[in-house]
Write a protein that holds these residues in place. Structure first.
Motif, PDB file in Angstrom:
ATOM      1  N   VAL A   1      39.522  50.938  46.758  1.00 23.27           N
ATOM      2  CA  VAL A   1      40.048  49.627  47.161  1.00 23.27           C
ATOM      3  C   VAL A   1      39.246  48.507  46.503  1.00 23.27           C
ATOM      4  O   VAL A   1      39.813  47.525  45.993  1.00 23.27           O
ATOM      5  N   GLY A   2      37.929  48.657  46.492  1.00 23.05           N
ATOM      6  CA  GLY A   2      37.091  47.632  45.873  1.00 23.05           C
ATOM      7  C   GLY A   2      37.347  47.486  44.380  1.00 23.05           C
ATOM      8  O   GLY A   2      37.448  46.365  43.859  1.00 23.05           O
ATOM      9  N   LEU A   3      37.466  48.613  43.700  1.00 28.01           N
ATOM     10  CA  LEU A   3      37.717  48.556  42.254  1.00 28.01           C
ATOM     11  C   LEU A   3      39.094  47.970  41.956  1.00 28.01           C
ATOM     12  O   LEU A   3      39.262  47.192  41.011  1.00 28.01           O
ATOM     13  N   GLY A   4      40.091  48.349  42.752  1.00 28.30           N
ATOM     14  CA  GLY A   4      41.428  47.801  42.538  1.00 28.30           C
ATOM     15  C   GLY A   4      41.452  46.289  42.729  1.00 28.30           C
ATOM     16  O   GLY A   4      42.069  45.564  41.938  1.00 28.30           O
ATOM     17  N   LEU A   5      40.784  45.823  43.775  1.00 23.42           N
ATOM     18  CA  LEU A   5      40.736  44.377  44.033  1.00 23.42           C
ATOM     19  C   LEU A   5      39.992  43.652  42.917  1.00 23.42           C
ATOM     20  O   LEU A   5      40.432  42.601  42.426  1.00 23.42           O
ATOM     21  N   TRP A   6      38.880  44.225  42.502  1.00 23.05           N
ATOM     22  CA  TRP A   6      38.091  43.593  41.448  1.00 23.05           C
ATOM     23  C   TRP A   6      38.853  43.541  40.127  1.00 23.05           C
ATOM     24  O   TRP A   6      38.864  42.505  39.439  1.00 23.05           O
ATOM     25  N   VAL A   7      39.510  44.625  39.756  1.00 29.56           N
ATOM     26  CA  VAL A   7      40.264  44.647  38.506  1.00 29.56           C
ATOM     27  C   VAL A   7      41.395  43.622  38.535  1.00 29.56           C
ATOM     28  O   VAL A   7      41.644  42.915  37.547  1.00 29.56           O
ATOM     29  N   SER A   8      42.082  43.509  39.670  1.00 24.35           N
ATOM     30  CA  SER A   8      43.168  42.531  39.776  1.00 24.35           C
ATOM     31  C   SER A   8      42.648  41.114  39.554  1.00 24.35           C
ATOM     32  O   SER A   8      43.263  40.315  38.837  1.00 24.35           O
ATOM     33  N   VAL A   9      41.512  40.804  40.166  1.00 28.85           N
ATOM     34  CA  VAL A   9      40.963  39.449  40.055  1.00 28.85           C
ATOM     35  C   VAL A   9      40.414  39.183  38.670  1.00 28.85           C
ATOM     36  O   VAL A   9      40.701  38.146  38.053  1.00 28.85           O
ATOM     37  N   VAL A  10      39.621  40.100  38.126  1.00 29.16           N
ATOM     38  CA  VAL A  10      38.947  39.835  36.865  1.00 29.16           C
ATOM     39  C   VAL A  10      39.933  39.775  35.698  1.00 29.16           C
ATOM     40  O   VAL A  10      39.741  39.031  34.733  1.00 29.16           O
ATOM     41  N   PHE A  11      41.023  40.556  35.775  1.00 26.27           N
ATOM     42  CA  PHE A  11      42.022  40.492  34.705  1.00 26.27           C
ATOM     43  C   PHE A  11      42.898  39.250  34.841  1.00 26.27           C
ATOM     44  O   PHE A  11      43.412  38.739  33.842  1.00 26.27           O
ATOM     45  N   ALA A  12      43.094  38.762  36.072  1.00 24.93           N
ATOM     46  CA  ALA A  12      43.923  37.572  36.260  1.00 24.93           C
ATOM     47  C   ALA A  12      43.147  36.286  36.029  1.00 24.93           C
ATOM     48  O   ALA A  12      43.747  35.232  35.805  1.00 24.93           O
ATOM     49  N   LEU A  13      41.825  36.367  36.061  1.00 29.26           N
ATOM     50  CA  LEU A  13      41.002  35.164  36.025  1.00 29.26           C
ATOM     51  C   LEU A  13      41.173  34.363  34.736  1.00 29.26           C
ATOM     52  O   LEU A  13      41.349  33.141  34.763  1.00 29.26           O
ATOM     53  N   ARG A  14      41.154  35.054  33.589  1.00 34.04           N
ATOM     54  CA  ARG A  14      41.206  34.328  32.318  1.00 34.04           C
ATOM     55  C   ARG A  14      42.523  33.570  32.128  1.00 34.04           C
ATOM     56  O   ARG A  14      42.496  32.386  31.782  1.00 34.04           O
ATOM     57  N   PRO A  15      43.701  34.191  32.331  1.00 36.66           N
ATOM     58  CA  PRO A  15      44.928  33.388  32.196  1.00 36.66           C
ATOM     59  C   PRO A  15      45.042  32.293  33.253  1.00 36.66           C
ATOM     60  O   PRO A  15      45.615  31.226  32.998  1.00 36.66           O
ATOM     61  N   LEU A  16      44.461  32.522  34.461  1.00 38.78           N
ATOM     62  CA  LEU A  16      44.528  31.481  35.487  1.00 38.78           C
ATOM     63  C   LEU A  16      43.698  30.254  35.121  1.00 38.78           C
ATOM     64  O   LEU A  16      44.023  29.133  35.525  1.00 38.78           O
ATOM     65  N   LEU A  17      42.636  30.473  34.358  1.00 36.06           N
ATOM     66  CA  LEU A  17      41.766  29.353  34.010  1.00 36.06           C
ATOM     67  C   LEU A  17      42.417  28.356  33.075  1.00 36.06           C
ATOM     68  O   LEU A  17      41.887  27.263  32.857  1.00 36.06           O
ATOM     69  N   THR A  18      43.581  28.695  32.487  1.00 37.01           N
ATOM     70  CA  THR A  18      44.279  27.712  31.657  1.00 37.01           C
ATOM     71  C   THR A  18      44.748  26.521  32.485  1.00 37.01           C
ATOM     72  O   THR A  18      45.000  25.439  31.939  1.00 37.01           O
ATOM     73  N   ILE A  19      44.841  26.705  33.807  1.00 35.72           N
ATOM     74  CA  ILE A  19      45.240  25.606  34.688  1.00 35.72           C
ATOM     75  C   ILE A  19      44.237  24.471  34.612  1.00 35.72           C
ATOM     76  O   ILE A  19      44.592  23.292  34.789  1.00 35.72           O
ATOM     77  N   ARG A  20      42.983  24.789  34.324  1.00 35.44           N
ATOM     78  CA  ARG A  20      41.949  23.739  34.249  1.00 35.44           C
ATOM     79  C   ARG A  20      42.293  22.678  33.218  1.00 35.44           C
ATOM     80  O   ARG A  20      41.970  21.500  33.383  1.00 35.44           O
ATOM     81  N   GLY A  21      42.901  23.084  32.110  1.00 30.54           N
ATOM     82  CA  GLY A  21      43.184  22.130  31.039  1.00 30.54           C
ATOM     83  C   GLY A  21      44.546  21.486  31.144  1.00 30.54           C
ATOM     84  O   GLY A  21      45.003  20.853  30.183  1.00 30.54           O
ATOM     85  N   VAL A  22      45.210  21.669  32.268  1.00 33.26           N
ATOM     86  CA  VAL A  22      46.567  21.133  32.422  1.00 33.26           C
ATOM     87  C   VAL A  22      46.509  19.878  33.299  1.00 33.26           C
ATOM     88  O   VAL A  22      46.413  19.971  34.527  1.00 33.26           O
ATOM     89  N   SER A  23      46.566  18.733  32.667  1.00 32.50           N
ATOM     90  CA  SER A  23      46.643  17.469  33.406  1.00 32.50           C
ATOM     91  C   SER A  23      48.107  17.120  33.624  1.00 32.50           C
ATOM     92  O   SER A  23      48.988  17.662  32.959  1.00 32.50           O
ATOM     93  N   PRO A  24      48.430  16.211  34.559  1.00 30.32           N
ATOM     94  CA  PRO A  24      49.839  15.839  34.758  1.00 30.32           C
ATOM     95  C   PRO A  24      50.506  15.356  33.482  1.00 30.32           C
ATOM     96  O   PRO A  24      51.634  15.731  33.176  1.00 30.32           O
TER      97      PRO A  24
END
Length: 855
Positions: A365-388
């Motif tokens: 369970v821990g590995l599954g949760l960690w893999v889901s988060v760590v693989f999703a983190l990089r594409p999610l961080l593109t939100i930082r550069g998105v201004s209105p």
């Protein structure tokens, strides 16, 4: 109290994409299920071995040797079973088991079979139980002239309980069969079934002559079982000097646990790949999803939401997806752990008790949760550069193009996470590095291949092809395409399965008796010198052309380069070699001849011109290159051999490379003629008989006339080895199948993610006059191209990996089974096209008016 804005928004966003989230949850669940199943199996295996440690050995201690025990070993065994001085504790006991091979047959029927003979003294085993059919006949074995056999031997010899079994010169009554024995591995009897006789009947067989291989093992029940480990450590150096080995039940347990843990770790690495592929699917889906949600992000930002709040909304979805997928996968893994003991039953020495392992479930369970988060983190961080403003002007200013060190750090964290997971699962840093590099290189090649396809199709677009095929190929590089996702997920799963098949194919290739080079398929050994002419005459009468008999002389090393070999630690000095290495302490079975054979290649030095001229000079010897490296000798160095107590001085004349995979008379050491002819020796020869019935008849006649001569049908060897490898590879393929299943789920999720866009494209095509059949062929062309690329790259990668394994691991030649690989590639193509068309059915059914009304 209302839930926080982030929680409410994450729930609302998930309702609009439930199908996508469920599919990606399934991708994570498949990987977690595989990991939990393997790790639970490993925990159950270790616990079973720990509980049954004494039963697996059958005693507190065992002392074993390849030759009859010396007086010193016998005296030591006597002291082990005596009670403590002046104490009232009961004395211990010991039981000797003598193991050797022989040819067994039933005079009443036809046929003969190579068997492993165990001559046991009363009392064995002291722990554990030997179950027989009929029950309870184990104690009757000590009656003279009785035998218990492996169940597989009865049908092989067309025998039944009560028949007489001929073993050498002895005739024994079959009492029954042995159903189970402590520590026995079922696969070991596939080559030569095991039979049990009383120790008093061993001499009656007449099979233990000069040169016969035998194992003498004394099992000891101590007065105080807790003293087993200290006594083994205390007497090990002394027994090494007598060329004997001692093991305690704890030593046996630790060695077995280490070996079985390595098997579990390798299965776990294969399972980890499925989880990592699920992570790739998560990353790809989140990337596409964020691009599709730019309008939503723009509205939220304009309404005052910060990038951290928007980022938290989608990160929370990834966490929920990973947690749900991990929980579902853990439940599936607990159920699947029932399968692995069945798949590996024939190669395990214990019956694994299956139960839920909380540590394995929590880890999964821990590995599954960690893999889901760590693989999703990089594409999610593109939100930082998105201004209105940038979001609203994305057609002119695409977001995410500037350099972002935070995303780079997230990518580095992802790579380190994969390495950490590999080390955690493999249990060793070296294997973790190898796994990480191998997976990284494979995925990099698949990624480059997918990008290469996109650019190649765009640059060399087949403008003259029919429209539907052009449109289908154009979909490979359209916005939000699945080219990279499909090639990575399905391609890597197919690569694993193809590599496993190639490794097994090349390992077994030299064992196949139908090989075109017509290699020998019968081996005769333990032929005594006075039996040479008689055996040759029997082969001639049967019309069998055999290779010339090869003399085999047993010997050991006495000194190397003037430094004597000493086996006892306390007598070693600066001028003495400590025989801790196998090359110093092993018994060599060497030969003498005047030329190389087909399986050998001269690497250094030169071959001798003739027999030894000066009897007082050192004899020339040729060494196999790896044994020379172990002994740290080269051309010109002197080695003194102990041949039945007689020292024979030799000088290294050359080094050879030996193809051990070929069935030839291969040896570590080959001597010049003129020095060993008078030494005690036996002979071996090889022959080929194409008919299985003729081979069996020849073996039977030889066993009746020369009971001590052992013959081996290599067809039986082939079947036995294939059976063992099939068991291991079946388990590995079972775990690798999760990778392919994960790839299929990722593909379904990728299609579902772009479902709306595909519907709009199909509507546009139909509005412009395209028929449903034409739209169908457009989709077919796209997924056919994706399937061909995924399968093609998988076959290319597996060919390289298979060649490397065959060349560097098996030290054998490499052959490519083109038809089998083509069938696997075709299966991947069919799988890709089937999933693509199945998930596109809604796209094909939609009418333009229906789609416009839904908008």
């Amino acid at each position: 109290m209302k839930p926080p804005f982030v929680w409410r928004m994450a729930w609302r966003e998930s309702r609009a994409a439930r199908r996508r989230l469920w599919l990606l949850t399934g991708a994570v669940a498949a990987g977690v299920a595989a990991l939990v199943a393997v790790n639970s199996f490993a925990v159950n295996l270790r616990e079973t071995v720990t509980v049954e440690a004494r039963a697996l050995l059958g005693a507190d201690l065992s002392v074993s040797s390849r030759s009859p025990f010396t007086d010193r070993v016998t005296t030591l065994l006597d002291t082990l079973v005596l009670p403590p001085t002046g104490g009232a504790a009961p004395a211990g006991r010991s039981a000797l088991v003598t193991s050797f091979t022989g040819m067994a047959y039933v005079p009443r029927t036809a046929g003969v079979r190579l068997v492993q003979v165990a001559g046991v003294e009363p009392g064995y085993p002291f722990y554990g139980e030997i179950r027989t059919e009929p029950a309870g006949v184990w104690t009757d074995l000590q009656s003279e002239g009785k035998v218990l056999v492996d169940p597989s031997l009865l049908p092989a010899l067309q025998a039944r309980v009560g028949d007489t079994l001929a073993l050498g010169e002895a005739r024994l009554e079959i009492l029954g069969t042995v159903i189970s024995q402590p520590g026995a591995v079922a696969a070991a009897t596939a080559f030569s079934p095991r039979i049990f006789i009383a120790a008093t009947d061993v001499e009656r067989t007449g099979l233990l002559r000069f040169g016969s291989r035998a194992e003498y093992e004394a099992f000891v029940l101590l007065p105080d079982a807790s003293r087993a480990k200290p006594l083994a450590d205390q007497y090990r150096p002394v027994l090494r000097g007598e060329r004997a080995r001692i093991r305690s039940s704890e030593d046996n347990r630790d060695d077995l646990r280490d070996a079985l843990t390595r098997l579990s770790n390798y299965l776990g690495l294969v399972a980890l790949i499925a989880l990592l592929l699920g992570g790739l699917g998560v990353a790809s889906a989140v990337h596409v999803f964020i691009r599709q949600k730019l309008d939503t992000i723009a509205v939220l930002r304009c309404l005052g939401a910060t990038w951290r709040q928007v980022f938290s909304v989608y990160l929370l979805q990834a966490v929920a997806m990973g947690l749900l997928g991990s929980a579902v996968g853990a439940g599936l893994g607990v159920a699947l752990q029932q399968v692995l003991p069945t798949l590996l039953a024939d190669i395990l020495p214990v019956n694994v008790t299956v139960q839920v392992a909380p540590s394995a479930v929590l880890l999964g369970v821990g590995l599954g949760l960690w893999v889901s988060v760590v693989f999703a983190l990089r594409p999610l961080l593109t939100i930082r550069g998105v201004s209105p403003l940038v979001t609203l002007r994305r057609e002119y200013e695409p977001p995410g193009r500037r350099r972002d060190w935070v995303r780079a750090a997230a990518g580095l964290a992802l790579a380190l996470s994969v390495f950490a997971l590999a080390v955690l699962q493999a249990g060793r840093v070296r294997e973790g590095i190898g796994f990480t590099v191998g997976v990284g290189v494979s995925l990099l090649v698949l990624w480059l291949a997918s990008l290469g396809l996109i650019r190649a199709v765009r640059r060399w677009f087949p403008s003259r092809w029919p429209y539907v095929w052009r449109q289908g190929l154009a979909n490979l590089y359209r916005p939000a395409n699945q080219t990279v996702t499909v090639v990575l997920s399905l391609g890597f799963g197919a690569f694993l399965l193809a590599t496993l098949y190639l490794a097994q194919h090349n390992l077994l290739r030299d064992l196949r008796i139908g090989a075109p080079r017509l290699q020998p398929n019968l081996v005769f050994f333990d032929i005594q010198p006075d039996q040479r002419d008689g055996v040759s005459a029997m082969l001639d009468e049967a019309g069998v052309e055999a290779l010339p008999p090869v003399p085999i002389v047993p010997m050991r090393i006495r000194s190397v380069k003037g430094r004597p070999v000493r086996l006892v630690r306390d007598t070693t000095g600066p001028d003495t070699l400590r025989a801790d290495g196998w090359a110093y302490r092993r018994e060599y079975r060497s030969t003498y001849r005047d030329s190389l054979v087909r399986s050998e290649k001269l690497l250094e030095g030169r071959w001798w011109d003739g027999p030894l001229a000066d009897p007082g000079a050192p004899v020339a010897v040729s060494l196999e290159q790896e044994i020379a490296a172990e002994l740290e000798v080269t051309i010109g160095d002197e080695i003194v051999w102990d041949v039945q107590g007689v020292p024979i001085a030799s000088r290294v004349a050359n080094l050879r490379e030996v193809d051990w995979a070929r069935f030839e008379p291969n040896f570590f050491a080959v001597f010049q003629e003129g020095a060993l002819e008078r030494a005690p020796q036996m002979l071996a020869t090889l022959a080929r008989v194409d008919s299985a019935s003729q081979r069996g008849l020849l073996q039977r006649r030889l066993a009746e006339r020369y009971p001590n001569v052992t013959s081996v049908d290599l067809a039986t060897v082939q079947v036995a080895i294939e059976g063992i490898l099939d068991r291991v590879t079946l388990a590995i393929r079972f775990m690798a199948g999760f990778s392919l299943a994960t790839g299929a789920i990722v593909l379904i999720g990728a299609i579902a993610t772009t479902r709306f866009q595909r519907i709009r494209e199909a509507v546009l095509l139909k509005t412009l006059g395209a028929t449903r059949s034409q739209v169908f062929r457009v989709v077919l062309a796209e997924y056919l191209a994706l399937g061909l690329l995924a399968s093609g790259m998988a076959i290319l990668l597996s060919t390289g990996a298979g060649w490397a394994i065959a060349t560097w691991v098996f030290k054998a030649g490499f052959a490519l089974p083109a038809l089998s690989l083509a069938a696997l590639g075709a299966a991947v193509v069919v799988l890709t096209v089937t999933i693509g068309l199945w998930n596109s059915a809604d796209v094909l059914r939609r009418t333009p008016l229906e789609a416009l009304r839904n908008d």
